[in-house]
Design a protein around this motif. Structure first.
Motif, PDB file in Angstrom:
ATOM      1  N   LEU A   1     139.698 -53.926 -36.611  1.00 55.85           N
ATOM      2  CA  LEU A   1     140.629 -54.024 -37.727  1.00 55.85           C
ATOM      3  C   LEU A   1     141.253 -52.661 -38.010  1.00 55.85           C
ATOM      4  N   ILE A   2     142.583 -52.604 -37.999  1.00 58.36           N
ATOM      5  CA  ILE A   2     143.312 -51.378 -38.283  1.00 58.36           C
ATOM      6  C   ILE A   2     143.953 -51.506 -39.657  1.00 58.36           C
ATOM      7  N   PRO A   3     143.604 -50.626 -40.594  1.00 64.22           N
ATOM      8  CA  PRO A   3     144.131 -50.747 -41.966  1.00 64.22           C
ATOM      9  C   PRO A   3     145.648 -50.585 -42.025  1.00 64.22           C
ATOM     10  N   ARG A   4     146.235 -51.259 -43.012  1.00 69.20           N
ATOM     11  CA  ARG A   4     147.637 -51.057 -43.337  1.00 69.20           C
ATOM     12  C   ARG A   4     147.700 -50.246 -44.620  1.00 69.20           C
ATOM     13  N   GLY A   5     148.823 -49.558 -44.846  1.00 65.81           N
ATOM     14  CA  GLY A   5     148.958 -48.813 -46.095  1.00 65.81           C
ATOM     15  C   GLY A   5     150.061 -47.781 -46.017  1.00 65.81           C
ATOM     16  N   ASP A   6     150.187 -47.003 -47.078  1.00 65.71           N
ATOM     17  CA  ASP A   6     151.277 -46.036 -47.182  1.00 65.71           C
ATOM     18  C   ASP A   6     150.937 -44.659 -46.633  1.00 65.71           C
ATOM     19  N   ALA A   7     149.676 -44.437 -46.261  1.00 67.19           N
ATOM     20  CA  ALA A   7     149.290 -43.099 -45.797  1.00 67.19           C
ATOM     21  C   ALA A   7     149.890 -42.774 -44.436  1.00 67.19           C
ATOM     22  N   MET A   8     150.251 -43.800 -43.657  1.00 69.48           N
ATOM     23  CA  MET A   8     150.824 -43.588 -42.330  1.00 69.48           C
ATOM     24  C   MET A   8     152.223 -44.191 -42.282  1.00 69.48           C
ATOM     25  N   ALA A   9     153.133 -43.506 -41.585  1.00 71.85           N
ATOM     26  CA  ALA A   9     154.480 -44.048 -41.389  1.00 71.85           C
ATOM     27  C   ALA A   9     154.413 -45.230 -40.440  1.00 71.85           C
ATOM     28  N   ASP A  10     155.259 -46.237 -40.668  1.00 74.51           N
ATOM     29  CA  ASP A  10     155.290 -47.360 -39.740  1.00 74.51           C
ATOM     30  C   ASP A  10     156.029 -46.941 -38.465  1.00 74.51           C
ATOM     31  N   GLU A  11     155.924 -47.763 -37.434  1.00 68.50           N
ATOM     32  CA  GLU A  11     156.471 -47.398 -36.121  1.00 68.50           C
ATOM     33  C   GLU A  11     157.974 -47.206 -36.155  1.00 68.50           C
ATOM     34  N   VAL A  12     158.673 -48.039 -36.908  1.00 69.56           N
ATOM     35  CA  VAL A  12     160.129 -47.912 -36.984  1.00 69.56           C
ATOM     36  C   VAL A  12     160.521 -46.568 -37.597  1.00 69.56           C
ATOM     37  N   SER A  13     159.851 -46.197 -38.693  1.00 72.51           N
ATOM     38  CA  SER A  13     160.150 -44.931 -39.357  1.00 72.51           C
ATOM     39  C   SER A  13     159.806 -43.743 -38.462  1.00 72.51           C
ATOM     40  N   PHE A  14     158.660 -43.829 -37.781  1.00 65.31           N
ATOM     41  CA  PHE A  14     158.250 -42.741 -36.891  1.00 65.31           C
ATOM     42  C   PHE A  14     159.248 -42.580 -35.742  1.00 65.31           C
ATOM     43  N   THR A  15     159.676 -43.700 -35.168  1.00 64.78           N
ATOM     44  CA  THR A  15     160.634 -43.659 -34.055  1.00 64.78           C
ATOM     45  C   THR A  15     161.949 -43.038 -34.501  1.00 64.78           C
ATOM     46  N   ALA A  16     162.380 -43.375 -35.711  1.00 69.25           N
ATOM     47  CA  ALA A  16     163.624 -42.801 -36.234  1.00 69.25           C
ATOM     48  C   ALA A  16     163.476 -41.299 -36.442  1.00 69.25           C
ATOM     49  N   ALA A  17     162.315 -40.874 -36.947  1.00 74.45           N
ATOM     50  CA  ALA A  17     162.073 -39.449 -37.152  1.00 74.45           C
ATOM     51  C   ALA A  17     162.053 -38.711 -35.819  1.00 74.45           C
ATOM     52  N   TYR A  18     161.423 -39.328 -34.828  1.00 74.85           N
ATOM     53  CA  TYR A  18     161.399 -38.710 -33.499  1.00 74.85           C
ATOM     54  C   TYR A  18     162.816 -38.559 -32.941  1.00 74.85           C
ATOM     55  N   ALA A  19     163.626 -39.587 -33.118  1.00 76.78           N
ATOM     56  CA  ALA A  19     165.001 -39.543 -32.595  1.00 76.78           C
ATOM     57  C   ALA A  19     165.779 -38.387 -33.219  1.00 76.78           C
ATOM     58  N   ARG A  20     165.579 -38.173 -34.522  1.00 82.60           N
ATOM     59  CA  ARG A  20     166.280 -37.071 -35.198  1.00 82.60           C
ATOM     60  C   ARG A  20     165.769 -35.718 -34.708  1.00 82.60           C
ATOM     61  N   LEU A  21     164.454 -35.614 -34.483  1.00 85.90           N
ATOM     62  CA  LEU A  21     163.896 -34.359 -33.969  1.00 85.90           C
ATOM     63  C   LEU A  21     164.403 -34.087 -32.560  1.00 85.90           C
ATOM     64  N   ALA A  22     164.412 -35.108 -31.725  1.00 88.89           N
ATOM     65  CA  ALA A  22     164.877 -34.945 -30.348  1.00 88.89           C
ATOM     66  C   ALA A  22     166.352 -34.570 -30.305  1.00 88.89           C
ATOM     67  N   GLU A  23     167.147 -35.209 -31.153  1.00 90.55           N
ATOM     68  CA  GLU A  23     168.589 -34.907 -31.175  1.00 90.55           C
ATOM     69  C   GLU A  23     168.844 -33.478 -31.644  1.00 90.55           C
ATOM     70  N   ALA A  24     168.135 -33.052 -32.691  1.00 92.36           N
ATOM     71  CA  ALA A  24     168.353 -31.716 -33.239  1.00 92.36           C
ATOM     72  C   ALA A  24     167.973 -30.625 -32.254  1.00 92.36           C
ATOM     73  N   THR A  25     166.985 -30.902 -31.406  1.00 91.64           N
ATOM     74  CA  THR A  25     166.511 -29.891 -30.456  1.00 91.64           C
ATOM     75  C   THR A  25     167.064 -30.106 -29.045  1.00 91.64           C
ATOM     76  N   SER A  26     168.096 -30.941 -28.948  1.00 91.70           N
ATOM     77  CA  SER A  26     168.667 -31.268 -27.634  1.00 91.70           C
ATOM     78  C   SER A  26     167.560 -31.714 -26.684  1.00 91.70           C
ATOM     79  N   HIS A  27     166.796 -32.681 -27.174  1.00 95.42           N
ATOM     80  CA  HIS A  27     165.650 -33.231 -26.434  1.00 95.42           C
ATOM     81  C   HIS A  27     164.663 -32.135 -26.040  1.00 95.42           C
ATOM     82  N   PHE A  28     164.410 -31.254 -27.025  1.00 92.05           N
ATOM     83  CA  PHE A  28     163.361 -30.222 -26.953  1.00 92.05           C
ATOM     84  C   PHE A  28     163.683 -29.087 -25.979  1.00 92.05           C
ATOM     85  N   THR A  29     164.940 -28.991 -25.621  1.00 91.55           N
ATOM     86  CA  THR A  29     165.338 -27.849 -24.782  1.00 91.55           C
ATOM     87  C   THR A  29     165.752 -26.655 -25.640  1.00 91.55           C
ATOM     88  N   VAL A  30     166.058 -26.925 -26.920  1.00 87.95           N
ATOM     89  CA  VAL A  30     166.393 -25.858 -27.857  1.00 87.95           C
ATOM     90  C   VAL A  30     165.459 -26.007 -29.063  1.00 87.95           C
TER      91      VAL A  30
END
Length: 385
Positions: A70-99
């Protein structure tokens, strides 16, 4: 008491009828049947007692189930959609981590604090671990895991403080400390593996995406083999962060919340102890019980108490059984009926500990699968609306 002592002295052999009672006890709705089974065990000695305990233990064990899946649900962790969106913004800002220089990282964190989550996962650090790393670089700072988490996941509607304000300056300083620490960790200038233990341990950075710093991060940002994902699960567990974030909540949610909801649904007045040591201490002080149980029923002029414990390994089960037994002693001294609510695969590793709990509670030990039977307790039936 006299009749019980007389029976104990005669040590009657285990009969087929008694075996049937013991076998049915764990799933019995009638609390008298459960108490009768306990009486049978107490009336035996030698091989008969050992066999009676085994049968009683198996009966109660049959009603338990594992909760490690059983894996708990709750607000302490971001959901997958939110995490994926955050990753996309980080990757875009860093030119996919090259900058990934200081200015770039500070800028994206300032605009999108949620990008700290994927940035932390690159390093493999929890909020608390990142805070410790920050303080390692600057021992004068008082950065905590809570402040890092609050930055990463600000409360809805909180807004960004004005840069010129005191809160704005503190926020900018935290961003600077985070970026400096990210560079230090990825550059391996802190959190190094001591030479003395290098043969036994390796670093969290000794993984394919961080082995060569930002160079390997950028390379793996283009995609990794499925085997790499499986290996990461193998060494760390795909749900490890979630399990750690909700370690205490899981124990509450598996047993306490269902019991709470059951009592509320049936109009049964009760006191539900708050999570953590502080909550237990508050209950102990209010009712003169130590340790403070999870439930006191009813909340005024109590009649019975219930302690709940989930155990997924034998070691913790042994300690939890001891706490339940201590609770039963405290309850009995106040004239209260002690009850227990237990579950988890760990009880199968300490069946004797389970039997001790059953005997201490006079059979009033339940699991998630038999939780409804709590309503059959005379004290609770009298309170039900």
């Amino acid at each position: 008491m006299t009749s019980t002592m007389t029976v104990r002295a005669s040590f009657v052999s285990l009969s087929d009828r008694e075996i049937a009672i013991l076998q049915a006890a764990g799933g019995a709705a009638d609390p008298m049947q459960r108490q009768q089974a306990v009486g049978i065990v107490l009336a035996k000695s030698g091989d008969d007692e050992r066999r009676a305990r085994e049968i009683l233990g198996a009966s109660y064990l049959e009603q338990t189930q594992p909760s490690f899946h059983l894996i708990p649900r709750g607000d302490a962790m971001a959901d997958e959609v939110s995490f994926t969106a955050a990753y996309a913004r980080l990757a875009e800002a860093t030119s996919h981590f090259t900058v990934a220089d200081r200015e770039t990282l500070a800028g994206v964190l300032d605009r999108e604090p949620t990008t700290l989550a994927p940035l932390r996962m690159i390093l493999g650090l929890t909020h608390n671990e990142l805070a410790v790393a920050i303080r390692t670089l600057n021992p004068e700072l008082r950065t905590t895991g809570g402040s890092v988490k609050k930055f990463e996941r600000p409360e809805p509607g909180a807004g960004v403080p004005a840069a010129a304000s005191a809160a704005g300056r503190r926020r900018s300083e935290l961003i600077g400390h985070i970026v400096t620490t990210v560079e230090a960790v990825l550059g391996r200038t802190i959190l190094q593996v001591p030479d003395a233990v290098a043969e036994q341990f390796h670093s969290k950075l000794d993984k394919r995406d961080t082995r060569d710093g930002w160079t390997s991060v950028a390379a793996d940002a283009g995609g990794v083999p499925y085997s790499a994902l499986l290996y990461q699960r193998y060494v760390g567990g795909v749900w490890r962060q979630v399990q750690d974030a909700y370690s205490e909540v899981k124990g509450d949610a598996v047993l306490e919340y269902p019991l709470r909801d059951l009592l509320i649904a049936n109009g049964i007045a009760h006191h539900h102890t708050k999570s953590g040591a502080a909550g237990a201490a508050e209950t102990a002080a209010r009712y003169g019980l130590s340790p403070g149980p999870d439930f006191v029923i009813p909340d005024e002029s109590p009649l019975l108490v219930i302690e709940s414990k989930v155990g997924e390994d034998g070691g913790t089960v042994r300690d939890k059984a001891a706490r339940i037994r201590a609770m039963t002693i405290a309850a009995n001294s106040k004239g209260l009926k002690p009850c227990a609510l237990v579950d988890g695969k760990g009880w199968s590793e300490r069946v004797n500990a389970l039997v001790d709990v059953v005997i201490a509670t006079q059979g009033r030990t339940y699991s998630l699968s038999t939780i409804d039977h709590v309503l059959e307790l005379p004290e609770i039936r009298a309170l039900s609306t």
